[in-house]
Design an enzyme around this catalytic site. Structure first.
Site, mmCIF file in Angstrom:
data_model
loop_
_atom_site.group_PDB
_atom_site.id
_atom_site.type_symbol
_atom_site.label_atom_id
_atom_site.label_comp_id
_atom_site.label_asym_id
_atom_site.label_seq_id
_atom_site.Cartn_x
_atom_site.Cartn_y
_atom_site.Cartn_z
ATOM 1 N N GLY A 293 0.616 -1.167 -0.033
ATOM 2 C CA GLY A 293 0.072 -0.120 0.079
ATOM 3 C C GLY A 293 0.846 1.131 0.215
ATOM 4 O O GLY A 293 1.896 1.480 -0.593
ATOM 5 N N SER A 294 0.496 2.266 0.619
ATOM 6 C CA SER A 294 0.804 3.696 0.672
ATOM 7 C C SER A 294 2.480 3.784 1.094
ATOM 8 O O SER A 294 2.903 4.937 0.724
ATOM 9 C CB SER A 294 -0.063 4.558 1.259
ATOM 10 O OG SER A 294 -1.459 4.530 1.100
ATOM 11 N N ALA A 295 2.929 3.012 1.572
ATOM 12 C CA ALA A 295 4.199 3.184 1.949
ATOM 13 C C ALA A 295 5.100 3.266 0.730
ATOM 14 O O ALA A 295 6.202 3.910 0.856
ATOM 15 C CB ALA A 295 4.755 1.804 2.757
ATOM 16 N N VAL A 296 4.697 3.071 -0.491
ATOM 17 C CA VAL A 296 5.474 2.879 -1.216
ATOM 18 C C VAL A 296 5.622 4.566 -2.138
ATOM 19 O O VAL A 296 6.314 4.907 -3.104
ATOM 20 C CB VAL A 296 5.301 1.982 -2.899
ATOM 21 C CG1 VAL A 296 5.182 0.672 -2.123
ATOM 22 C CG2 VAL A 296 3.976 2.277 -3.368
ATOM 23 N N LYS A 297 4.912 5.227 -1.625
ATOM 24 C CA LYS A 297 4.228 6.730 -2.133
ATOM 25 C C LYS A 297 5.714 7.547 -2.414
ATOM 26 O O LYS A 297 5.689 8.398 -3.008
ATOM 27 C CB LYS A 297 3.349 7.231 -1.556
ATOM 28 C CG LYS A 297 1.808 6.625 -2.093
ATOM 29 C CD LYS A 297 0.837 7.273 -1.367
ATOM 30 C CE LYS A 297 -0.633 6.705 -1.708
ATOM 31 N NZ LYS A 297 -1.685 7.029 -0.850
#
Length: 298
Positions: free
Chosen positions: A126-130
């Protein structure tokens, strides 16, 4: 068979753990009796592996992980979870400080210790890669450090639910990169992917992106270690799992490319995530994680 180890660290360091056998030169007479025996090498015991993990800290991490996951399960929120994992590393050296995991069978809900899941299980994170998405867009030139504000406009594709952020549509008229990361905007990341793919988009019409959009974004992610083996000195590491780039008819999965931009498509291991976050923490150095700090003979 005098092997010391058959798996993981013991297998990786078998050559130093098993030691060396003694060597003796024996002279045999005509009657097969030993005439003399001379020791050429008395042999050497195997060496010891001194690990980077501190046992006291490891126990604290294991307890914290167990307590947290148990609390989540007790609240009824973890029945479909594969488990819980934690890993800590010095971002400036790559020294692994602790590694813990618990795997849950979603059918029986039985819990098993699974520290190795940190390197051999992959998840959609999820959003951790943003952060990597934004840094990739900066490298690609679709935004710059001084010019990175975008309209926070949802994306409407035919036959697909509106592609948006978790917060309600219209919450923000526009966002810059820092603000988009702060509020975890999916929309911001998807527009970055569209710009990298030289998009042709109008609402409720089919989206067109360059055919190399997946390889381009994954290439930026790879620079941080996402989607690649870290090289940790522990056999059994996997590289994660990439989603398909085309459907069965050969059409580019443009919707999935947008999902990739905010971490909702490819699968990564926790050790990859650790390497990625550490690269941000240490100002851009991708460190190779390791568990064996030194080898000693005493």
């Amino acid at each position: 068979n005098d092997r010391v180890g058959t798996s993981y660290l013991e297998k990786a360091y078998e050559n130093v753990l098993k030691g060396s056998k003694s060597q003796t030169q024996v002279e045999i007479g005509n009657n097969n009796q030993i005439i003399q025996s001379v020791s050429k090498f008395k042999g050497q015991q195997g060496a010891n592996l001194n690990l980077t993990i501190d046992s006291d800290y490891q126990k604290k991490v294991e307890k914290s992980l167990s307590d947290t996951f148990s609390s989540i399960r007790s609240a009824g929120a973890g029945s479909l979870s594969d488990g819980a994992y934690a890993v800590a590393m010095d971002p400036n050296t790559g020294r692994i400080l602790a590694m813990a995991g618990q795997h849950q069978d979603v059918q029986t809900h039985k819990i098993e210790d699974d520290a190795l899941g940190v390197i051999n299980r992959a998840f959609v994170v999820g959003s951790a890669v943003k952060g990597a998405t934004v840094l990739g867009a900066l490298q690609d030139g679709v935004i710059t450090v001084n010019s990175n504000t975008q309209a926070d406009t949802p994306i409407y594709l035919p036959g697909t639910p509106v592609k948006k952020s978790v917060y309600p549509v219209g919450t923000f008229s526009s966002l810059d990169a820092a603000s988009a990361l702060e509020v975890s905007s999916n929309i911001y990341m998807m527009w970055l992917a569209m710009k990298e793919g030289h998009y042709a988009y109008s609402p409720n019409n089919y989206l067109k992106l360059n055919s190399d959009i997946f390889s381009k974004m994954r290439g930026y992610f790879n620079q941080f270690g996402l989607g690649l083996k870290t090289g940790i000195d522990l056999p059994g590491e996997i590289a994660g799992l990439e989603g398909n780039t085309h459907d069965s008819s050969g059409n580019l999965l443009v919707g999935s490319a947008l999902d990739l931009s905010y971490g909702n498509y490819d699968n990564y291991t926790l050790i990859q995530m650790l390497q990625y976050i550490s690269a941000i923490a240490n100002n851009g150095y991708r460190m190779k994680p390791f568990l064996v700090n030194s080898i000693s003979q005493t």
